[in-house]
Design a protein around this motif. Structure first.
Motif, PDB file in Angstrom:
ATOM      1  N   PHE A  15       0.836  -1.204   0.000  1.00 56.24           N
ATOM      2  CA  PHE A  15       0.000   0.000   0.000  1.00 56.24           C
ATOM      3  C   PHE A  15       0.873   1.257   0.000  1.00 56.24           C
ATOM      4  O   PHE A  15       0.622   2.208  -0.747  1.00 56.24           O
ATOM      5  N   TRP A  16       1.914   1.263   0.824  1.00 56.14           N
ATOM      6  CA  TRP A  16       2.815   2.413   0.886  1.00 56.14           C
ATOM      7  C   TRP A  16       3.565   2.604  -0.430  1.00 56.14           C
ATOM      8  O   TRP A  16       3.728   3.732  -0.911  1.00 56.14           O
ATOM      9  N   GLU A  17       4.006   1.503  -0.998  1.00 55.07           N
ATOM     10  CA  GLU A  17       4.763   1.584  -2.252  1.00 55.07           C
ATOM     11  C   GLU A  17       3.910   2.146  -3.391  1.00 55.07           C
ATOM     12  O   GLU A  17       4.429   2.785  -4.311  1.00 55.07           O
ATOM     13  N   LYS A  18       2.600   1.934  -3.329  1.00 55.02           N
ATOM     14  CA  LYS A  18       1.696   2.402  -4.383  1.00 55.02           C
ATOM     15  C   LYS A  18       0.952   3.679  -3.983  1.00 55.02           C
ATOM     16  O   LYS A  18      -0.052   4.037  -4.606  1.00 55.02           O
ATOM     17  N   ARG A  19       1.442   4.368  -2.969  1.00 55.25           N
ATOM     18  CA  ARG A  19       0.724   5.512  -2.403  1.00 55.25           C
ATOM     19  C   ARG A  19       0.461   6.623  -3.406  1.00 55.25           C
ATOM     20  O   ARG A  19      -0.540   7.338  -3.302  1.00 55.25           O
ATOM     21  N   HIS A  20       1.341   6.799  -4.372  1.00 56.73           N
ATOM     22  CA  HIS A  20       1.180   7.910  -5.307  1.00 56.73           C
ATOM     23  C   HIS A  20       0.100   7.642  -6.356  1.00 56.73           C
ATOM     24  O   HIS A  20      -0.264   8.549  -7.112  1.00 56.73           O
ATOM     25  N   THR A  21      -0.412   6.424  -6.399  1.00 61.03           N
ATOM     26  CA  THR A  21      -1.447   6.084  -7.382  1.00 61.03           C
ATOM     27  C   THR A  21      -2.817   5.878  -6.741  1.00 61.03           C
ATOM     28  O   THR A  21      -3.786   5.580  -7.443  1.00 61.03           O
ATOM     29  N   ILE A  22      -2.917   6.003  -5.423  1.00 61.35           N
ATOM     30  CA  ILE A  22      -4.192   5.735  -4.749  1.00 61.35           C
ATOM     31  C   ILE A  22      -5.209   6.835  -5.040  1.00 61.35           C
ATOM     32  O   ILE A  22      -4.850   7.989  -5.304  1.00 61.35           O
ATOM     33  N   ASP A  23      -6.471   6.462  -4.971  1.00 66.01           N
ATOM     34  CA  ASP A  23      -7.577   7.391  -5.169  1.00 66.01           C
ATOM     35  C   ASP A  23      -8.010   7.930  -3.810  1.00 66.01           C
ATOM     36  O   ASP A  23      -8.490   7.168  -2.962  1.00 66.01           O
TER      37      ASP A  23
END
Length: 204
Positions: A60-68
């Motif tokens: 989740f942290w690694e993908k934080r810049h793509t979250i809605d």
């Protein structure tokens, strides 16, 4: 997870836009318990559950810049968890647990009958191969049953009817028995009979 959505949005915005580790820690602390309980209803080993949740939050942290920022956070995290659990039961780790249940019941026999070691290793490889080609639900039913869960408990954890669980368990046992007997060089051996007996005991 019944807190108002605006707080989710505040956490998500801070994490996404500012790499805010404090907001991430608050989100983690708030969501962890519910996710843990959800996973623990399906996976028996608490360490496995903790490992899965750790992987989930790292991802989740690694993908934080793509979250809605506007997303339903609890639903999103449980969706991630669902696939983590599926991956777990499809993994070699889960399969190894199943093999351990098999192995511990015949360890003493092999110790006292070292001439059967080669046969045991061959049949263990056979078991690995059979588990690999089993449908997911069938393999998971075996795993949970050999963890000493009842038919009812397995049905609840997997969201299946009790009859479906029984059918999967019966078919899995038939497959393994057929595979064991299929090895001509152990067809009439006492070791083969022992393995079939173990299968019947563990499947009750």
């Amino acid at each position: 997870m019944d807190q108002i959505p605006i707080i989710y949005q505040q956490w998500l915005r801070a994490i996404k836009e500012r790499n805010d580790t404090n907001a991430y820690a608050e989100l983690y602390q708030y969501c962890w318990k519910d996710l843990y309980q959800h996973a623990a209803r399906r996976i028996l080993d608490s360490q496995d559950v903790e490992d899965i949740l750790q992987e989930l939050f790292v991802q989740f942290w690694e993908k934080r810049h793509t979250i809605d920022i506007q997303m339903n956070l609890p639903a999103y995290l449980k969706g991630m968890l669902k696939y983590k659990i599926i991956d777990f039961f499809n993994s070699n780790k889960a399969k190894d647990k199943l093999l351990d249940h098999w192995s511990k019941h015949i360890f003493d026999y092999v110790q006292h009958h070292p001439e059967e070691l080669e046969t045991y290793l061959m049949l263990e490889k056979m078991l690995e191969d059979e588990l690999e080609i089993m449908p997911h639900n069938m393999r998971q039913v075996l795993l949970l049953k050999w963890e000493h869960l009842s038919i009812r408990e397995i049905a609840l954890r997997m969201g299946l009817s009790e009859q479906t669980v029984k059918n999967n368990l019966t078919e899995a046992s038939k497959r393994l028995k057929k595979a064991i007997i299929g090895y001509q060089n152990v067809q009439d051996g006492s070791f083969t009979l022992l393995l079939i007996f173990i299968l019947e005991e563990l499947s009750r």
